[in-house]
Design a protein around this motif. Structure first.
Motif, PDB file in Angstrom:
ATOM      1  N   ALA A  94       0.883  -1.161   0.022  1.00  0.00           N
ATOM      2  CA  ALA A  94       0.159   0.012  -0.026  1.00  0.00           C
ATOM      3  C   ALA A  94       0.895   1.376  -0.070  1.00  0.00           C
ATOM      4  N   TYR A  95       1.847   1.020   0.690  1.00  0.00           N
ATOM      5  CA  TYR A  95       2.936   2.307   0.580  1.00  0.00           C
ATOM      6  C   TYR A  95       3.624   2.461  -0.788  1.00  0.00           C
ATOM      7  N   VAL A  96       3.991   1.347  -1.435  1.00  0.00           N
ATOM      8  CA  VAL A  96       4.449   1.193  -2.729  1.00  0.00           C
ATOM      9  C   VAL A  96       3.370   1.978  -3.553  1.00  0.00           C
ATOM     10  N   VAL A  97       1.999   1.688  -3.612  1.00  0.00           N
ATOM     11  CA  VAL A  97       0.801   2.351  -4.167  1.00  0.00           C
ATOM     12  C   VAL A  97       1.304   3.956  -3.985  1.00  0.00           C
ATOM     13  N   GLY A  98       1.448   4.355  -2.762  1.00  0.00           N
ATOM     14  CA  GLY A  98       1.419   5.688  -2.575  1.00  0.00           C
ATOM     15  C   GLY A  98       2.760   6.420  -3.269  1.00  0.00           C
ATOM     16  N   ALA A  99       3.739   5.798  -3.338  1.00  0.00           N
ATOM     17  CA  ALA A  99       5.059   6.074  -4.065  1.00  0.00           C
ATOM     18  C   ALA A  99       4.665   6.112  -5.663  1.00  0.00           C
TER      19      ALA A  99
END
Length: 258
Positions: free
Chosen positions: A225-230
């Motif tokens: 999910a944090y990767v999606v933010g990136a």
């Protein structure tokens, strides 16, 4: 016709993305993949909803560092390219430095900068993003400033144009496409470099630290999910530079029309 073409440009990647997500979900369910291998899109989506505020805050921190690094890198690159284009000796002197900046590894540079500027400051991350974004803008802009067709140069001489007039009418407009090519690359690598720099120290408010923390606690859907933010940050930076390029070049074309 133009409206239909624009709709196709938008719908085609959206449909491809939907198909890819459905295939991803089916693969995870069909092969019974464990979350540490790859979580399902639905599991990632749940984490995005449950931790939306935290992900947004971490994304904002990374985006802020990437933005200021990009601004500083672009400003220094434009100044250096202008000087190098005007003075050949400066270009020859700075070529080794530019080559070194192009190949310097972030994993080696970030810890050194944290030692220099302090582990509690964001300065090191901004500097890393600035150095990484400097190279593509400098190289492309310098190439654009030196790419003047002979016919245009001869035409300026026939009209007895001054050097300033030739630069304003011919050199700068011709260099703009090269500059924006470098800017698009720099916008993407600025986000990547700022995120990677967060893995090696500094405050714990960015996506890099958040991904590391989620993985260490075996919460792999949250890490994704944090990767999606990136990914969202990278898309915003890319779309912003693309819109700026189209706006500037379109305005320049309108001015050149009789």
């Amino acid at each position: 016709m133009r409206a239909a073409g624009r709709w196709r440009e938008v719908l085609a990647p959206v449909l491809l993305g939907v198909v890819a997500l459905l295939a991803w979900q089916a693969t995870v369910i069909g092969l019974e993949l464990r979350p540490f291998v790859v979580p399902s899109p639905t599991a990632i989506g749940e984490q995005l909803v449950d931790h939306a505020a935290v992900i947004a805050a971490a994304s904002w921190s990374t985006a802020r560092n990437a933005f200021w690094g990009l601004v500083i890198g672009v400003a220094v690159a434009l100044l250096a390219a202008a000087v190098s284009a005007a003075v050949r000796v400066v270009d020859e002197m700075t070529a080794p430095l530019v080559a070194a900046a192009a190949v310097v590894p972030i994993v080696a540079l970030a810890p050194v900068l944290y030692t220099m500027f302090g582990a509690n400051a964001q300065t090191a991350r901004v500097v890393v993003a600035a150095i990484v974004s400097f190279v593509p803008v400098y190289v492309n802009t310098l190439r654009g400033l030196r790419t003047v067709t002979p016919v245009h140069r001869d035409l300026m001489r026939v009209y007895a144009a001054t050097r300033r007039q030739a630069t304003r009418v011919v050199t700068l407009p011709g260099a703009l496409p090269f500059f924006f090519s470098g800017l698009r690359v720099a916008a993407s690598v600025a986000v990547i470099s700022a995120l990677v720099a967060e893995y090696f120290g500094g405050p714990v408010d960015g996506l890099g630290k958040a991904i590391t923390s989620a993985v260490s606690s075996s919460n792999y859907p949250l890490a994704w999910a944090y990767v999606v933010g990136a990914v969202v940050i990278g898309l915003v930076f890319f779309c912003a530079t693309l819109a700026l390029e189209r706006g500037v070049l379109h305005r320049g074309n309108l001015r050149q029309r009789p």
